[in-house]
Design a protein around this motif. Structure first.
Motif, short mmCIF file in Angstrom:
data_model
loop_
_atom_site.label_atom_id
_atom_site.label_comp_id
_atom_site.label_asym_id
_atom_site.label_seq_id
_atom_site.Cartn_x
_atom_site.Cartn_y
_atom_site.Cartn_z
N ILE A 55 -29.80 -24.87 16.58
CA ILE A 55 -30.17 -23.77 15.68
C ILE A 55 -28.96 -23.43 14.81
O ILE A 55 -27.86 -23.17 15.33
CB ILE A 55 -30.65 -22.53 16.47
CG1 ILE A 55 -31.92 -22.88 17.25
CG2 ILE A 55 -30.91 -21.35 15.53
CD1 ILE A 55 -32.43 -21.78 18.15
N LEU A 56 -29.16 -23.45 13.51
CA LEU A 56 -28.11 -23.13 12.54
C LEU A 56 -28.45 -21.81 11.86
O LEU A 56 -29.52 -21.67 11.28
CB LEU A 56 -27.99 -24.24 11.50
CG LEU A 56 -27.62 -25.64 12.04
CD1 LEU A 56 -27.97 -26.71 11.03
CD2 LEU A 56 -26.14 -25.70 12.38
N GLN A 57 -27.55 -20.86 11.94
CA GLN A 57 -27.76 -19.55 11.30
C GLN A 57 -26.78 -19.42 10.14
O GLN A 57 -25.56 -19.46 10.34
CB GLN A 57 -27.52 -18.42 12.30
CG GLN A 57 -27.54 -17.02 11.70
CD GLN A 57 -28.92 -16.62 11.19
OE1 GLN A 57 -29.89 -16.63 11.94
NE2 GLN A 57 -29.02 -16.27 9.91
N VAL A 58 -27.32 -19.30 8.92
CA VAL A 58 -26.45 -19.12 7.75
C VAL A 58 -25.96 -17.68 7.74
O VAL A 58 -26.75 -16.73 7.73
CB VAL A 58 -27.22 -19.43 6.44
CG1 VAL A 58 -26.33 -19.19 5.23
CG2 VAL A 58 -27.75 -20.86 6.45
N LEU A 59 -24.65 -17.50 7.78
CA LEU A 59 -24.05 -16.16 7.72
C LEU A 59 -23.71 -15.78 6.29
O LEU A 59 -23.87 -14.64 5.88
CB LEU A 59 -22.81 -16.09 8.61
CG LEU A 59 -23.03 -16.46 10.10
CD1 LEU A 59 -21.71 -16.45 10.85
CD2 LEU A 59 -24.03 -15.53 10.75
N HIS A 60 -23.22 -16.78 5.52
CA HIS A 60 -22.93 -16.53 4.10
C HIS A 60 -22.92 -17.87 3.37
O HIS A 60 -22.40 -18.85 3.88
CB HIS A 60 -21.57 -15.83 3.94
CG HIS A 60 -21.39 -15.26 2.57
ND1 HIS A 60 -22.06 -14.13 2.13
CD2 HIS A 60 -20.65 -15.67 1.51
CE1 HIS A 60 -21.72 -13.87 0.88
NE2 HIS A 60 -20.87 -14.79 0.48
#
Length: 221
Positions: free
Chosen positions: A104-109
């Protein structure tokens, strides 16, 4: 944080990385390139649904969560596929038949070069999970400006002004291209030049990986 630059005018933004940040995944990492940052979590090997079971290797699923809004846009699905293909090429999935791995990849910025940042976060998270790989990999994005200049690790503003954008996954052993994603118009020569720039830049990324892991384990010892 450390400044990274290569010869032949290959300069990259500052990198940052932390592993083992999250308690629930089997491996996790955050990766920062300039103002672009991504958090990655790896779950598994675990039980797999019968419908997704592959008898001779593990099933890998990649999910990309945007910073805002629902997941599943065409762009995100394309990026998920690029990351999955790269991970499948590097992981020794045959060691875990009939099981599942989830990344799972979560884009923070997102300030440009997002796909390469996702690839770098993914590799560091897979390492943190202790999964067997035939090689490490890294992502490098190149933009070709209107004047033909090649910019490695472009910002969002530089991407917007470019006429072509390419991201390559490079392997750590032979510096070969494992995956490529391209957009815009470019010549064969420009493509070859971007591959060469990415291979050069990958040396700096892999050195950063080594330094980052060394720092982590020197603290633990």
């Amino acid at each position: 944080m450390m400044e990274v630059s290569a010869s032949n005018n290959v300069s990259l933004r500052e990198f940052g990385c932390e592993q083992n940040l999250l308690s629930r995944p089997d491996g996790s990492a955050s990766f920062v390139q300039g103002d672009t940052s991504v958090m990655a979590g790896v779950y598994g090997p675990a039980e797999v649904k019968v419908s997704k079971e592959i008898y001779d290797r593990a099933t890998l699923e990649v999910l990309l969560q945007p910073k805002v809004g629902p997941a599943g846009s065409v762009r995100e699905q394309s990026q998920e596929q690029c990351v999955r293909e790269t991970c499948e090429a590097a992981l020794l999935l045959s060691l875990h038949p009939r099981s599942s791995l989830t990344l799972i990849l979560q884009v923070l910025h997102d300030d440009g070069s997002l796909l390469s940042c996702c690839l770098n976060a993914a590799c560091m998270a897979l390492m943190d999970a202790g999964l067997s790989m035939s090689c490490l990999f890294c992502g490098v994005t190149c933009a070709i400006g209107a004047d033909g200049d090649i910019i490695a690790d472009p910002t969002a503003a530089q991407e917007k002004e470019s006429r072509a954008l390419m991201t390559f996954a490079i392997d750590s052993t032979e510096r070969r291209v494992m995956m490529s994603s391209t957009k815009g118009s470019f010549s064969v020569q420009e493509l070859q030049e971007c591959v060469a720039v990415s291979q050069k830049a990958s040396e700096k990324v892999f050195q950063f990986y080594r330094d980052s892991v060394r720092r982590r384990y020197s603290k633990n010892l």
